[in-house]
Design an enzyme around this catalytic site. Structure first.
Site, short mmCIF file in Angstrom:
data_model
loop_
_atom_site.label_atom_id
_atom_site.label_comp_id
_atom_site.label_asym_id
_atom_site.label_seq_id
_atom_site.Cartn_x
_atom_site.Cartn_y
_atom_site.Cartn_z
N LYS A 13 15.93 18.28 25.25
CA LYS A 13 17.51 16.71 26.22
C LYS A 13 18.18 16.90 24.74
O LYS A 13 19.27 16.89 25.26
CB LYS A 13 15.99 16.25 25.99
CG LYS A 13 15.28 15.89 26.79
CD LYS A 13 14.36 14.29 27.21
CE LYS A 13 13.17 13.74 25.59
NZ LYS A 13 12.05 14.86 25.98
N ARG A 88 12.17 6.07 29.71
CA ARG A 88 11.25 6.48 28.98
C ARG A 88 9.55 6.19 30.21
O ARG A 88 8.51 6.65 30.49
CB ARG A 88 9.75 6.64 28.28
CG ARG A 88 10.79 8.10 27.21
CD ARG A 88 10.21 7.92 26.39
NE ARG A 88 9.76 9.44 25.38
CZ ARG A 88 11.51 9.41 24.38
NH1 ARG A 88 12.11 9.05 24.18
NH2 ARG A 88 11.10 10.88 23.90
N ARG A 127 9.54 22.53 15.12
CA ARG A 127 10.77 21.26 15.26
C ARG A 127 10.81 20.95 13.81
O ARG A 127 10.42 20.25 12.81
CB ARG A 127 10.40 20.69 15.75
CG ARG A 127 13.10 19.94 15.85
CD ARG A 127 12.54 19.37 17.67
NE ARG A 127 11.80 18.10 17.99
CZ ARG A 127 12.00 17.67 18.81
NH1 ARG A 127 12.91 17.86 20.10
NH2 ARG A 127 10.94 16.75 19.40
N ARG A 160 9.60 15.46 11.63
CA ARG A 160 9.65 14.66 11.77
C ARG A 160 8.20 14.03 11.79
O ARG A 160 6.87 15.32 11.68
CB ARG A 160 9.96 14.75 13.58
CG ARG A 160 11.09 14.67 13.73
CD ARG A 160 11.33 14.55 14.87
NE ARG A 160 10.72 13.76 16.55
CZ ARG A 160 11.03 13.31 17.69
NH1 ARG A 160 11.72 13.68 17.55
NH2 ARG A 160 10.26 12.71 18.52
N ARG A 171 1.66 12.50 22.40
CA ARG A 171 3.00 11.81 23.22
C ARG A 171 3.09 12.78 24.46
O ARG A 171 3.66 12.24 25.38
CB ARG A 171 4.12 12.76 22.14
CG ARG A 171 3.92 12.16 21.28
CD ARG A 171 4.66 12.53 20.07
NE ARG A 171 6.39 12.73 20.72
CZ ARG A 171 7.15 13.44 19.49
NH1 ARG A 171 7.02 13.89 19.11
NH2 ARG A 171 8.16 13.88 20.34
P1 AMP Z 1 12.07 11.14 20.89
O1 AMP Z 1 13.19 11.21 20.27
O2 AMP Z 1 13.18 10.86 22.00
O3 AMP Z 1 11.19 12.54 21.29
O4 AMP Z 1 11.90 9.37 20.53
C1 AMP Z 1 10.97 9.67 19.34
C2 AMP Z 1 9.75 8.30 19.48
O5 AMP Z 1 10.80 7.05 19.81
C3 AMP Z 1 9.02 8.62 20.64
O6 AMP Z 1 8.02 9.24 20.89
C4 AMP Z 1 8.77 6.70 21.16
O7 AMP Z 1 7.56 6.63 20.25
C5 AMP Z 1 10.17 6.59 20.26
N1 AMP Z 1 10.68 6.28 21.32
C6 AMP Z 1 11.55 6.65 21.93
N2 AMP Z 1 12.62 6.16 23.02
C7 AMP Z 1 11.58 5.81 23.74
C8 AMP Z 1 11.37 4.92 25.24
N3 AMP Z 1 12.70 5.07 25.97
N4 AMP Z 1 10.48 3.87 25.16
C9 AMP Z 1 9.63 4.11 24.34
N5 AMP Z 1 9.24 4.51 23.25
C10 AMP Z 1 10.91 5.28 22.71
#
Ligand code: AMP
Length: 218
Positions: A13, A88, A127, A160, A171
């Site tokens: 993404k 999400r 990653r 990360r 996740r």
């Molecule tokens: P990402 O980089 O998009 O994978 O986001 C990393 C982490 O941020 C996720 O695993 C969640 O803990 C938090 N996070 C990001 N976007 C959201 C969302 N829309 N709703 C809830 N938690 C989020």
């Protein structure tokens, strides 16, 4: 264009959304980057965000919705946006729809990048990201030119904290329960476009361009 990009963690993404930012000239708003910036601070909010992220859980809807909608109200996002990682959950999708409707706007496309679980686990384990400019690399499929150094800004790259095997498992479960239902949510609204993310990056890019009808734009 008001666009969301969604799919399982590690589907690509962020890579696609960053490219679209350049192609479309619209801001790339990544909820994960918003939280990664907050978590670096020393505050009760930062501690709260860290506790959810490090366990592989979602940050609660109320806080997430408030932060992302505030970002979308900034002037640069009024002409359109590429939203990555939000919504999400269904409550987030509903909150986004009603906020846009309140401004006489609407989502144009929900781009769904689909990749099987076993491929995702491999990708996430390799990653590495730049904490400074948020560029994304993979030690196997997309390594930086100089070891562990960002090609774009020269900052040291990091893994990360939510990409250990155990947290990756959580996740994926949370994604299945809370985010996968958005395929149907946007499908019934007629704005879903699906792309197979389990292909070479160039092929995924072509699929995204076709899904968004961008072939003549570049
Ligand atoms: P990402 O980089 O998009 O994978 O986001 C990393 C982490 O941020 C996720 O695993 C969640 O803990 C938090 N996070 C990001 N976007 C959201 C969302 N829309 N709703 C809830 N938690 C989020």
């Amino acid at each position: 264009m008001n666009l969301i990009v969604f799919g399982p963690p590690g589907a690509g993404k962020g890579t696609q959304a960053k490219r679209l930012e350049t192609v479309l000239g619209l801001p790339h708003v990544a909820s994960g980057d918003i939280f990664r910036d907050i978590r670096k601070q020393d505050s009760p909010l930062a501690r709260e965000v860290r506790s959810y992220m490090d366990a592989g859980n979602y940050v609660p809807d109320e806080l997430t919705i408030e932060l992302v909608l505030a970002r979308l109200r900034k002037p640069d996002a009024l002409q359109g946006f590429i939203l990555d990682g939000f919504p999400r959950t269904e409550p987030q999708a509903e909150a986004l729809d009603s906020a846009l409707a309140g401004d006489r706007r609407r989502l144009d496309v929900a781009l769904y990048i689909n990749v099987p679980d076993e491929i995702i686990t491999q990708r996430l384990q390799g990653r590495i990201i730049c904490p400074q400019c948020h560029a994304i690399y993979n030690v196997v499929t997309h390594p930086p030119i100089v070891d562990l150094t960002c090609d774009v800004c020269g900052h040291a790259l990091e893994k990360r904290t939510d990409e250990t095997p155990e947290v990756i498992g959580t996740r994926l479960e949370v994604y299945e329960q809370q985010t996968a239902p958005l395929v149907e949510y946007y499908g019934t609204r007629g704005i879903l476009r699906e792309v197979d993310g389990n292909q070479a990056v160039r092929v995924v890019e072509a699929g995204v361009d076709e899904a968004l009808d961008l072939r003549g734009v570049k």
